[in-house]
Design a protein around this motif. Structure first.
Motif, PDB file in Angstrom:
ATOM      1  N   ALA A  19       0.823  -1.207   0.000  1.00  0.00           N
ATOM      2  CA  ALA A  19       0.000   0.000   0.000  1.00  0.00           C
ATOM      3  C   ALA A  19       0.856   1.256   0.000  1.00  0.00           C
ATOM      4  O   ALA A  19       0.377   2.334  -0.327  1.00  0.00           O
ATOM      5  CB  ALA A  19      -0.914   0.000   1.220  1.00  0.00           C
ATOM      6  N   THR A  20       2.148   1.121   0.326  1.00  0.00           N
ATOM      7  CA  THR A  20       3.036   2.271   0.389  1.00  0.00           C
ATOM      8  C   THR A  20       3.669   2.575  -0.964  1.00  0.00           C
ATOM      9  O   THR A  20       3.606   3.693  -1.455  1.00  0.00           O
ATOM     10  CB  THR A  20       4.131   2.034   1.453  1.00  0.00           C
ATOM     11  N   CYS A  21       4.279   1.549  -1.587  1.00  0.00           N
ATOM     12  CA  CYS A  21       5.023   1.799  -2.830  1.00  0.00           C
ATOM     13  C   CYS A  21       4.416   1.137  -4.064  1.00  0.00           C
ATOM     14  O   CYS A  21       4.858   1.385  -5.180  1.00  0.00           O
ATOM     15  CB  CYS A  21       6.477   1.364  -2.673  1.00  0.00           C
ATOM     16  N   GLY A  22       3.434   0.247  -3.866  1.00  0.00           N
ATOM     17  CA  GLY A  22       2.785  -0.414  -4.997  1.00  0.00           C
ATOM     18  C   GLY A  22       3.500  -1.670  -5.480  1.00  0.00           C
ATOM     19  O   GLY A  22       3.061  -2.298  -6.438  1.00  0.00           O
ATOM     20  N   HIS A  23       4.612  -2.052  -4.847  1.00  0.00           N
ATOM     21  CA  HIS A  23       5.323  -3.272  -5.220  1.00  0.00           C
ATOM     22  C   HIS A  23       4.365  -4.449  -5.126  1.00  0.00           C
ATOM     23  O   HIS A  23       3.586  -4.563  -4.182  1.00  0.00           O
ATOM     24  CB  HIS A  23       6.519  -3.475  -4.272  1.00  0.00           C
ATOM     25  N   ARG A  24       4.404  -5.323  -6.120  1.00  0.00           N
ATOM     26  CA  ARG A  24       3.447  -6.431  -6.186  1.00  0.00           C
ATOM     27  C   ARG A  24       4.178  -7.767  -6.268  1.00  0.00           C
ATOM     28  O   ARG A  24       5.146  -7.899  -7.009  1.00  0.00           O
ATOM     29  CB  ARG A  24       2.566  -6.256  -7.417  1.00  0.00           C
ATOM     30  N   VAL A  25       3.693  -8.739  -5.509  1.00  0.00           N
ATOM     31  CA  VAL A  25       4.249 -10.087  -5.491  1.00  0.00           C
ATOM     32  C   VAL A  25       3.088 -11.065  -5.591  1.00  0.00           C
ATOM     33  O   VAL A  25       2.018 -10.824  -5.037  1.00  0.00           O
ATOM     34  CB  VAL A  25       5.026 -10.345  -4.178  1.00  0.00           C
ATOM     35  N   VAL A  26       3.302 -12.168  -6.302  1.00  0.00           N
ATOM     36  CA  VAL A  26       2.286 -13.219  -6.388  1.00  0.00           C
ATOM     37  C   VAL A  26       2.890 -14.498  -5.815  1.00  0.00           C
ATOM     38  O   VAL A  26       3.946 -14.940  -6.264  1.00  0.00           O
ATOM     39  CB  VAL A  26       1.839 -13.447  -7.851  1.00  0.00           C
ATOM     40  N   TRP A  27       2.243 -15.041  -4.791  1.00  0.00           N
ATOM     41  CA  TRP A  27       2.659 -16.301  -4.188  1.00  0.00           C
ATOM     42  C   TRP A  27       1.696 -17.383  -4.616  1.00  0.00           C
ATOM     43  O   TRP A  27       0.480 -17.177  -4.647  1.00  0.00           O
ATOM     44  CB  TRP A  27       2.619 -16.228  -2.668  1.00  0.00           C
ATOM     45  N   SER A  28       2.234 -18.563  -4.899  1.00  0.00           N
ATOM     46  CA  SER A  28       1.373 -19.707  -5.165  1.00  0.00           C
ATOM     47  C   SER A  28       0.677 -20.091  -3.856  1.00  0.00           C
ATOM     48  O   SER A  28       1.084 -19.646  -2.770  1.00  0.00           O
ATOM     49  CB  SER A  28       2.208 -20.896  -5.670  1.00  0.00           C
ATOM     50  N   VAL A  29      -0.345 -20.914  -3.950  1.00  0.00           N
ATOM     51  CA  VAL A  29      -1.052 -21.380  -2.758  1.00  0.00           C
ATOM     52  C   VAL A  29      -0.055 -22.070  -1.823  1.00  0.00           C
ATOM     53  O   VAL A  29      -0.051 -21.832  -0.616  1.00  0.00           O
ATOM     54  CB  VAL A  29      -2.208 -22.337  -3.145  1.00  0.00           C
ATOM     55  N   GLN A  30       0.820 -22.897  -2.374  1.00  0.00           N
ATOM     56  CA  GLN A  30       1.804 -23.617  -1.563  1.00  0.00           C
ATOM     57  C   GLN A  30       2.771 -22.642  -0.872  1.00  0.00           C
ATOM     58  O   GLN A  30       3.068 -22.793   0.313  1.00  0.00           O
ATOM     59  CB  GLN A  30       2.594 -24.598  -2.423  1.00  0.00           C
ATOM     60  N   GLN A  31       3.257 -21.622  -1.594  1.00  0.00           N
ATOM     61  CA  GLN A  31       4.154 -20.638  -0.985  1.00  0.00           C
ATOM     62  C   GLN A  31       3.473 -19.910   0.169  1.00  0.00           C
ATOM     63  O   GLN A  31       4.083 -19.690   1.220  1.00  0.00           O
ATOM     64  CB  GLN A  31       4.603 -19.599  -2.019  1.00  0.00           C
ATOM     65  N   ALA A  32       2.230 -19.512  -0.023  1.00  0.00           N
ATOM     66  CA  ALA A  32       1.492 -18.794   1.023  1.00  0.00           C
ATOM     67  C   ALA A  32       1.338 -19.658   2.263  1.00  0.00           C
ATOM     68  O   ALA A  32       1.527 -19.187   3.389  1.00  0.00           O
ATOM     69  CB  ALA A  32       0.132 -18.348   0.505  1.00  0.00           C
ATOM     70  N   ARG A  33       1.006 -20.922   2.067  1.00  0.00           N
ATOM     71  CA  ARG A  33       0.837 -21.833   3.210  1.00  0.00           C
ATOM     72  C   ARG A  33       2.159 -22.079   3.922  1.00  0.00           C
ATOM     73  O   ARG A  33       2.202 -22.141   5.147  1.00  0.00           O
ATOM     74  CB  ARG A  33       0.223 -23.146   2.746  1.00  0.00           C
ATOM     75  N   GLU A  34       3.247 -22.218   3.158  1.00  0.00           N
ATOM     76  CA  GLU A  34       4.565 -22.447   3.763  1.00  0.00           C
ATOM     77  C   GLU A  34       5.045 -21.217   4.536  1.00  0.00           C
ATOM     78  O   GLU A  34       5.599 -21.341   5.619  1.00  0.00           O
ATOM     79  CB  GLU A  34       5.587 -22.803   2.689  1.00  0.00           C
ATOM     80  N   ARG A  35       4.843 -20.039   3.996  1.00  0.00           N
ATOM     81  CA  ARG A  35       5.359 -18.813   4.607  1.00  0.00           C
ATOM     82  C   ARG A  35       4.492 -18.294   5.750  1.00  0.00           C
ATOM     83  O   ARG A  35       4.999 -17.711   6.693  1.00  0.00           O
ATOM     84  CB  ARG A  35       5.507 -17.732   3.548  1.00  0.00           C
ATOM     85  N   LEU A  36       3.193 -18.491   5.640  1.00  0.00           N
ATOM     86  CA  LEU A  36       2.283 -17.929   6.642  1.00  0.00           C
ATOM     87  C   LEU A  36       1.641 -18.995   7.534  1.00  0.00           C
ATOM     88  O   LEU A  36       1.187 -18.683   8.626  1.00  0.00           O
ATOM     89  CB  LEU A  36       1.185 -17.115   5.953  1.00  0.00           C
ATOM     90  N   GLY A  37       1.589 -20.210   7.057  1.00  0.00           N
ATOM     91  CA  GLY A  37       0.937 -21.290   7.803  1.00  0.00           C
ATOM     92  C   GLY A  37      -0.529 -21.392   7.421  1.00  0.00           C
ATOM     93  O   GLY A  37      -1.211 -20.382   7.260  1.00  0.00           O
ATOM     94  N   GLY A  38      -1.007 -22.602   7.260  1.00  0.00           N
ATOM     95  CA  GLY A  38      -2.382 -22.828   6.838  1.00  0.00           C
ATOM     96  C   GLY A  38      -3.425 -22.340   7.822  1.00  0.00           C
ATOM     97  O   GLY A  38      -4.543 -22.012   7.439  1.00  0.00           O
ATOM     98  N   ASP A  39      -3.066 -22.274   9.108  1.00  0.00           N
ATOM     99  CA  ASP A  39      -4.013 -21.813  10.127  1.00  0.00           C
ATOM    100  C   ASP A  39      -3.953 -20.308  10.358  1.00  0.00           C
ATOM    101  O   ASP A  39      -4.697 -19.783  11.177  1.00  0.00           O
ATOM    102  CB  ASP A  39      -3.762 -22.529  11.461  1.00  0.00           C
ATOM    103  N   CYS A  40      -3.063 -19.616   9.658  1.00  0.00           N
ATOM    104  CA  CYS A  40      -2.929 -18.160   9.832  1.00  0.00           C
ATOM    105  C   CYS A  40      -4.212 -17.461   9.375  1.00  0.00           C
ATOM    106  O   CYS A  40      -4.707 -17.694   8.277  1.00  0.00           O
ATOM    107  CB  CYS A  40      -1.746 -17.655   9.019  1.00  0.00           C
ATOM    108  N   MET A  41      -4.737 -16.628  10.249  1.00  0.00           N
ATOM    109  CA  MET A  41      -5.930 -15.854   9.901  1.00  0.00           C
ATOM    110  C   MET A  41      -5.532 -14.742   8.937  1.00  0.00           C
ATOM    111  O   MET A  41      -4.422 -14.207   9.014  1.00  0.00           O
ATOM    112  CB  MET A  41      -6.560 -15.242  11.149  1.00  0.00           C
ATOM    113  N   VAL A  42      -6.426 -14.396   8.034  1.00  0.00           N
ATOM    114  CA  VAL A  42      -6.170 -13.346   7.053  1.00  0.00           C
ATOM    115  C   VAL A  42      -5.791 -12.031   7.736  1.00  0.00           C
ATOM    116  O   VAL A  42      -4.848 -11.363   7.323  1.00  0.00           O
ATOM    117  CB  VAL A  42      -7.406 -13.167   6.138  1.00  0.00           C
ATOM    118  N   THR A  43      -6.498 -11.678   8.801  1.00  0.00           N
ATOM    119  CA  THR A  43      -6.195 -10.420   9.497  1.00  0.00           C
ATOM    120  C   THR A  43      -4.789 -10.450  10.091  1.00  0.00           C
ATOM    121  O   THR A  43      -4.093  -9.433  10.082  1.00  0.00           O
ATOM    122  CB  THR A  43      -7.225 -10.147  10.612  1.00  0.00           C
ATOM    123  N   ASP A  44      -4.346 -11.603  10.577  1.00  0.00           N
ATOM    124  CA  ASP A  44      -2.989 -11.723  11.109  1.00  0.00           C
ATOM    125  C   ASP A  44      -1.950 -11.632   9.995  1.00  0.00           C
ATOM    126  O   ASP A  44      -0.887 -11.036  10.169  1.00  0.00           O
ATOM    127  CB  ASP A  44      -2.815 -13.039  11.866  1.00  0.00           C
TER     128      ASP A  44
END
Length: 67
Positions: A19-44
């Motif tokens: 939201a600050t600089c507009g830099h954009r990244v796309v993570w695959s579903v697997q990357q998102a789960r590995e980096r954030l954890g499957g139980d991670c709440m969206v707000t967290d």
């Protein structure tokens, strides 16, 4: 478009836009789960993410497209 409540429910790639600089990244579903954890709440996840380009943190709601 409905939003999900947990990262583990993702079915499409996760689009993250700073939201600050507009830099954009796309993570695959697997990357998102590995980096954030499957139980991670969206707000967290929004609080935890930090831009790799400007070090800005998601200060504005909608920093991440979880739909």
């Amino acid at each position: 478009m409905p939003q999900i409540d947990r990262i583990g429910r993702l079915v499409r790639p996760l689009v993250i836009t700073c939201a600050t600089c507009g830099h954009r990244v796309v993570w695959s579903v697997q990357q998102a789960r590995e980096r954030l954890g499957g139980d991670c709440m969206v707000t967290d996840a929004r609080r935890r993410l930090k831009c790799s380009a400007c070090d800005g943190e998601g200060r504005i709601p909608g920093f991440v497209d979880f739909s």
